[in-house]
Structures are given as C-alpha cells and as structure tokens.
Design a protein around this motif. Sequence first.
Motif, mmCIF file in Angstrom:
data_model
loop_
_atom_site.group_PDB
_atom_site.id
_atom_site.type_symbol
_atom_site.label_atom_id
_atom_site.label_comp_id
_atom_site.label_asym_id
_atom_site.label_seq_id
_atom_site.Cartn_x
_atom_site.Cartn_y
_atom_site.Cartn_z
ATOM 1 N N ALA A 108 0.748 -24.467 -3.330
ATOM 2 C CA ALA A 108 0.599 -25.143 -4.629
ATOM 3 C C ALA A 108 1.861 -25.915 -4.988
ATOM 4 N N THR A 135 -4.961 -25.643 -5.324
ATOM 5 C CA THR A 135 -5.632 -24.428 -4.868
ATOM 6 C C THR A 135 -7.136 -24.621 -5.020
ATOM 7 N N ARG A 157 -9.401 -22.338 -6.517
ATOM 8 C CA ARG A 157 -10.102 -21.757 -7.665
ATOM 9 C C ARG A 157 -9.342 -21.802 -8.975
ATOM 10 N N ASP A 158 -8.149 -22.368 -9.004
ATOM 11 C CA ASP A 158 -7.446 -22.475 -10.282
ATOM 12 C C ASP A 158 -8.172 -23.496 -11.146
ATOM 13 N N VAL A 205 -13.278 -23.244 8.757
ATOM 14 C CA VAL A 205 -14.378 -22.273 8.689
ATOM 15 C C VAL A 205 -15.083 -22.422 7.349
ATOM 16 N N PHE A 211 -18.285 -21.568 4.600
ATOM 17 C CA PHE A 211 -19.027 -20.383 4.163
ATOM 18 C C PHE A 211 -20.218 -20.158 5.078
ATOM 19 N N PRO A 268 -18.702 -17.729 11.146
ATOM 20 C CA PRO A 268 -17.790 -16.652 11.557
ATOM 21 C C PRO A 268 -16.360 -17.173 11.686
ATOM 22 N N SER A 321 -6.384 -15.440 -4.115
ATOM 23 C CA SER A 321 -7.162 -14.793 -5.174
ATOM 24 C C SER A 321 -7.931 -13.599 -4.648
ATOM 25 N N VAL A 364 -12.440 -14.254 -1.106
ATOM 26 C CA VAL A 364 -13.205 -14.652 0.077
ATOM 27 C C VAL A 364 -13.049 -13.612 1.189
ATOM 28 N N PRO A 384 -13.881 -12.332 5.203
ATOM 29 C CA PRO A 384 -13.299 -10.999 5.310
ATOM 30 C C PRO A 384 -11.794 -10.917 5.030
ATOM 31 N N ASN A 395 1.974 -13.401 -6.982
ATOM 32 C CA ASN A 395 0.944 -14.294 -7.524
ATOM 33 C C ASN A 395 1.155 -14.388 -9.032
ATOM 34 N N PRO A 396 1.067 -15.572 -9.609
ATOM 35 C CA PRO A 396 1.204 -15.680 -11.068
ATOM 36 C C PRO A 396 0.070 -15.003 -11.824
ATOM 37 N N GLN A 397 -1.074 -14.804 -11.147
ATOM 38 C CA GLN A 397 -2.266 -14.262 -11.803
ATOM 39 C C GLN A 397 -2.720 -12.979 -11.111
ATOM 40 N N THR A 411 -5.296 -10.521 -9.173
ATOM 41 C CA THR A 411 -6.266 -10.810 -8.115
ATOM 42 C C THR A 411 -7.129 -9.579 -7.877
ATOM 43 N N GLY A 423 4.572 -14.395 -10.432
ATOM 44 C CA GLY A 423 5.271 -15.668 -10.512
ATOM 45 C C GLY A 423 4.957 -16.494 -9.288
HETATM 46 C C1 BJW Z 1 -0.023 -19.114 -6.731
HETATM 47 C C2 BJW Z 1 0.683 -20.196 -7.123
HETATM 48 C C3 BJW Z 1 2.017 -20.212 -6.750
HETATM 49 C C4 BJW Z 1 -1.262 -20.502 -7.860
HETATM 50 N N1 BJW Z 1 2.513 -19.207 -6.045
HETATM 51 N N2 BJW Z 1 0.482 -18.113 -6.023
HETATM 52 C C5 BJW Z 1 -18.686 -9.688 1.816
HETATM 53 C C6 BJW Z 1 -19.050 -9.619 0.494
HETATM 54 C C7 BJW Z 1 -19.505 -10.754 -0.173
HETATM 55 C C8 BJW Z 1 -19.604 -11.995 0.488
HETATM 56 C C9 BJW Z 1 -19.243 -12.046 1.789
HETATM 57 C C10 BJW Z 1 -18.797 -10.916 2.441
HETATM 58 N N3 BJW Z 1 -18.499 -11.269 3.719
HETATM 59 C C11 BJW Z 1 -18.717 -12.587 3.868
HETATM 60 C C12 BJW Z 1 -19.191 -13.089 2.709
HETATM 61 C C13 BJW Z 1 -19.582 -14.504 2.481
HETATM 62 C C14 BJW Z 1 -18.394 -15.411 2.317
HETATM 63 C C15 BJW Z 1 -17.604 -14.971 1.105
HETATM 64 O O1 BJW Z 1 -16.545 -14.392 1.184
HETATM 65 N N4 BJW Z 1 -18.075 -15.304 -0.076
HETATM 66 C C16 BJW Z 1 -17.375 -14.972 -1.297
HETATM 67 C C17 BJW Z 1 -17.232 -16.223 -2.132
HETATM 68 C C18 BJW Z 1 -18.082 -13.836 -1.968
HETATM 69 N N5 BJW Z 1 -17.556 -15.443 3.499
HETATM 70 C C19 BJW Z 1 -17.840 -16.196 4.535
HETATM 71 O O2 BJW Z 1 -18.851 -16.874 4.556
HETATM 72 C C20 BJW Z 1 -16.886 -16.174 5.703
HETATM 73 N N6 BJW Z 1 -17.615 -16.009 6.899
HETATM 74 C C21 BJW Z 1 -18.134 -14.845 7.254
HETATM 75 O O3 BJW Z 1 -17.930 -13.823 6.663
HETATM 76 O O4 BJW Z 1 -18.917 -14.926 8.361
HETATM 77 C C22 BJW Z 1 -19.654 -13.795 8.778
HETATM 78 C C23 BJW Z 1 -20.493 -14.217 9.969
HETATM 79 C C24 BJW Z 1 -20.456 -13.481 11.134
HETATM 80 C C25 BJW Z 1 -21.232 -13.869 12.236
HETATM 81 C C26 BJW Z 1 -21.994 -15.022 12.163
HETATM 82 C C27 BJW Z 1 -22.029 -15.777 11.012
HETATM 83 C C28 BJW Z 1 -21.262 -15.373 9.907
HETATM 84 C C29 BJW Z 1 -16.200 -17.534 5.838
HETATM 85 C C30 BJW Z 1 -15.300 -17.820 4.709
HETATM 86 C C31 BJW Z 1 -14.697 -19.231 4.905
HETATM 87 C C32 BJW Z 1 -13.893 -19.663 3.699
HETATM 88 N N7 BJW Z 1 -13.557 -21.027 3.858
HETATM 89 C C33 BJW Z 1 -12.780 -21.684 2.817
HETATM 90 C C34 BJW Z 1 -12.905 -23.200 3.026
HETATM 91 C C35 BJW Z 1 -12.108 -23.629 4.248
HETATM 92 C C36 BJW Z 1 -12.252 -25.097 4.501
HETATM 93 C C37 BJW Z 1 -11.623 -25.930 3.428
HETATM 94 O O5 BJW Z 1 -10.410 -25.859 3.228
HETATM 95 O O6 BJW Z 1 -12.366 -26.692 2.786
HETATM 96 O O7 BJW Z 1 -11.425 -21.245 2.873
HETATM 97 S S1 BJW Z 1 -13.270 -21.231 1.170
HETATM 98 C C38 BJW Z 1 -11.649 -21.317 0.471
HETATM 99 O O8 BJW Z 1 -11.291 -20.016 -0.037
HETATM 100 C C39 BJW Z 1 -10.715 -21.593 1.649
HETATM 101 C C40 BJW Z 1 -9.602 -20.621 1.373
HETATM 102 O O9 BJW Z 1 -8.871 -20.345 2.571
HETATM 103 C C41 BJW Z 1 -10.327 -19.439 0.824
HETATM 104 C C42 BJW Z 1 -9.433 -18.478 0.067
HETATM 105 O O10 BJW Z 1 -8.951 -19.051 -1.094
HETATM 106 P P1 BJW Z 1 -7.475 -18.718 -1.594
HETATM 107 O O11 BJW Z 1 -6.493 -19.125 -0.588
HETATM 108 O O12 BJW Z 1 -7.410 -17.301 -2.047
HETATM 109 O O13 BJW Z 1 -7.322 -19.734 -2.814
HETATM 110 P P2 BJW Z 1 -7.785 -19.561 -4.359
HETATM 111 O O14 BJW Z 1 -7.813 -20.916 -4.951
HETATM 112 O O15 BJW Z 1 -8.990 -18.731 -4.466
HETATM 113 O O16 BJW Z 1 -6.591 -18.725 -5.016
HETATM 114 C C43 BJW Z 1 -5.301 -19.299 -5.177
HETATM 115 C C44 BJW Z 1 -4.380 -18.224 -5.681
HETATM 116 O O17 BJW Z 1 -3.071 -18.754 -5.734
HETATM 117 C C45 BJW Z 1 -4.724 -17.765 -7.108
HETATM 118 O O18 BJW Z 1 -4.729 -16.332 -7.128
HETATM 119 C C46 BJW Z 1 -3.568 -18.306 -7.952
HETATM 120 O O19 BJW Z 1 -3.224 -17.464 -9.041
HETATM 121 C C47 BJW Z 1 -2.468 -18.336 -6.942
HETATM 122 N N8 BJW Z 1 -1.394 -19.294 -7.201
HETATM 123 N N9 BJW Z 1 -0.210 -21.046 -7.846
HETATM 124 C C48 BJW Z 1 1.676 -18.157 -5.710
HETATM 125 N N10 BJW Z 1 2.797 -21.265 -7.115
#
Ligand code: BJW
Length: 249
Positions: free
Chosen positions: A32, A38, A40-41, A168, A170, A173, A198, A201, A203, A222-224, A226, A238
């Motif tokens: 960020a 990010t 989800r912010d 990867v 949604f 794998p 956050s 997502v 696994p 993390n400022p927030q 999780t 922070g």
């Molecule tokens: C700061 C800050 C500062 C701000 N300093 N911090 C089990 C239960 C329920 C659902 C599922 C499950 N298992 C699988 C699922 C489905 C799904 C899933 O998780 N869904 C949920 C939404 C519920 N998962 C999947 O589909 C995954 N695949 C899978 O499980 O496959 C199984 C399979 C097996 C065999 C065959 C077929 C399938 C795949 C998940 C892929 C996620 N991809 C993305 C997009 C990538 C491409 C792109 O970039 O466009 O990855 S989604 C998006 O979220 C991206 C990120 O890497 C990922 C995580 O987000 P992240 O990094 O946490 O960001 P934010 O924005 O959420 O949070 C930012 C944080 O930073 C906040 O907390 C702020 O406070 C903080 N912050 N400023 C420090 N300065």
Amino acid sequence: RETWNDPAVQSCAGLIDNAQSIAVLTGAGVSAESGIPTFRDALTGLWARFDPTQLATPEAFAADPALVTRWYDERRVACARCRANAGHLALAELERRSKAAGCRFRLITQNVDRLHQLAGSSDVVELHGSLWDWRCTHCGEQREERAVPFAEYPPRCHCGGPRRPGVVWFGEPLPSEAIAAAWAAAEDCDLFLSIGTSGQVEPAASLARVAAQTGARLVEINPQPTTQSDVVDLVMRGPSGALLPLVLA
Ligand code: BJW
Ligand code: ZN
C-alpha cells in the motif's frame, strides 16, 4: 495485547531474536505504501471501483477476455511505476539477518506485484502467482511480460491463442509447489508474522492457524483488525512500512 508503541516494537524484536524458524505471510497492505491499492480497503481498494467477482474469475475471462486483460494491464502499468517501500526492504533485511544467524526464514506472499523480489527477498513463495507472468490458454506457454502496456487485448501468443495473467483467480487451485512450501514453512516455524493481509481469502488465511497449532508465536502487523487478530500473540496496529524498520532498528 499490545498496540503500536515501544513495548510492542521491542517485544517483536525479542521474538525475532529468539526465533529459530521464521515464516512471514504478506498481503496487499505491504504494498500500500508503494502506491498499489489493496483489494478490500473501502476507500482506496481496487475493488471499491471494480467488482472482483466480475474480473478476477475464469468465468469473467471466458466471457470478456479483452475487458479482463485490460484491467490487469492497467495494474501492470501502475505497478511498473511503483517501487519497493521500507516494509519490503525491511523484510529482505530480516531474511539476510536471520539466515546469517542460522535461523530458517520463509517469505510467503499473496501479492502479485513482485515488489518483495525487487527489494531483495529470495525464494519468495508466490501463492497467487504474478501480474508479470502470462500464459497462453491454448498451448500453455508461460513467460514473463515486463513491457507495458500490451498492444492488444487480450494479448496473443505466437500460436494465436489468447493469453491470460498468471495469477490465481477465485475457484482456481493455488500452484501446488507454492502451497506445499507455504504449509511446510507454517508447520516448521516458531514465529509467524502476518503482515498487511485481511485474512479473508483461503487457503492463505489458514496458514496462521496452522502455525499456531504447531506452537508458533504469532505477530500481526496491520492498521486494522483481521480474521487472525484473535489468535495472534502480539498485535502491531500501524502501517508495515513504518513499523517493520522500527522492529529491525
Ligand atoms: C496495511 C496497510 C499498510 C492497509 N501496512 N497493512 C474456505 C472457506 C470459504 C471459501 C473458500 C475456502 N477455500 C476456498 C474458498 C474460495 C475462495 C475464497 O477464499 N473465498 C473467500 C472470499 C471466502 N478461494 C479460492 O477460490 C482459492 N482457490 C481455492 O481455494 O481453490 C481450491 C481448488 C482446488 C482444486 C481445484 C479447484 C479449486 C483462490 C483464491 C485466489 C485469490 N486471488 C486474488 C486475486 C489474485 C489476482 C489479482 O490480483 O487480481 O488474490 S483475490 C485477492 O485477495 C488477491 C489477494 O492476494 C487476496 C488476499 O487479499 P489481501 O492481500 O489480504 O488484501 P486485502 O485488501 O483483503 O487486505 C489488505 C490488508 O492490508 C487490510 O487488512 C488492511 O488493513 C491492510 N493494510 N494498509 C499494513 N500500510
Ligand atoms: Zn500459445
């Protein structure tokens, strides 16, 4: 429970000093402060303006490859202008120090921007692939594409097939080697740092609990709050670009 203050910084530094195996999980928050939004912010997140369910899925690419690849290309263009920040640099430094001290170290990232590698981290586990790798949906050839922007959407392979980002989506794998390496590091570590994610997502979000179940100490930066905040031993509220350099100072 501690907040962003000197005791927390010192506690974290102490945990690092005493660790024999460190695993770090990073998310979009780490980038960020480099100017990359990010996911989800609410105010600045990419998906405050775009619906992820419409863009980051195989179905969206199948329905409108031009739209989806244009969105990813815009992010490549923005990313190409961004530099690693003090948080990325501190994690690279932590890796060097840890390894020099005989401590095992593994950096696991969900980020697709490659800024950790730019900052000097090695053997980074990329759970969600990379914005820079593109692969042909017909012949499967994957290669790094650094030149921005693309000339056409979707970009085409020499075989004529449309190419997609090597990320990867949604429902897809995670790369099996990456998830295996991440799981092994979480099970092996005695200190797990969750930074800028956050935890929404899977696994990736389960890694902290895997580490906790095998007895590791957990730190969240993390400022927030999780989804992991309830299981961690030390919370630092922070920005990672400000806090990580303090921890290593
Ligand atoms: C700061 C800050 C500062 C701000 N300093 N911090 C089990 C239960 C329920 C659902 C599922 C499950 N298992 C699988 C699922 C489905 C799904 C899933 O998780 N869904 C949920 C939404 C519920 N998962 C999947 O589909 C995954 N695949 C899978 O499980 O496959 C199984 C399979 C097996 C065999 C065959 C077929 C399938 C795949 C998940 C892929 C996620 N991809 C993305 C997009 C990538 C491409 C792109 O970039 O466009 O990855 S989604 C998006 O979220 C991206 C990120 O890497 C990922 C995580 O987000 P992240 O990094 O946490 O960001 P934010 O924005 O959420 O949070 C930012 C944080 O930073 C906040 O907390 C702020 O406070 C903080 N912050 N400023 C420090 N300065
Ligand atoms: Zn091809």
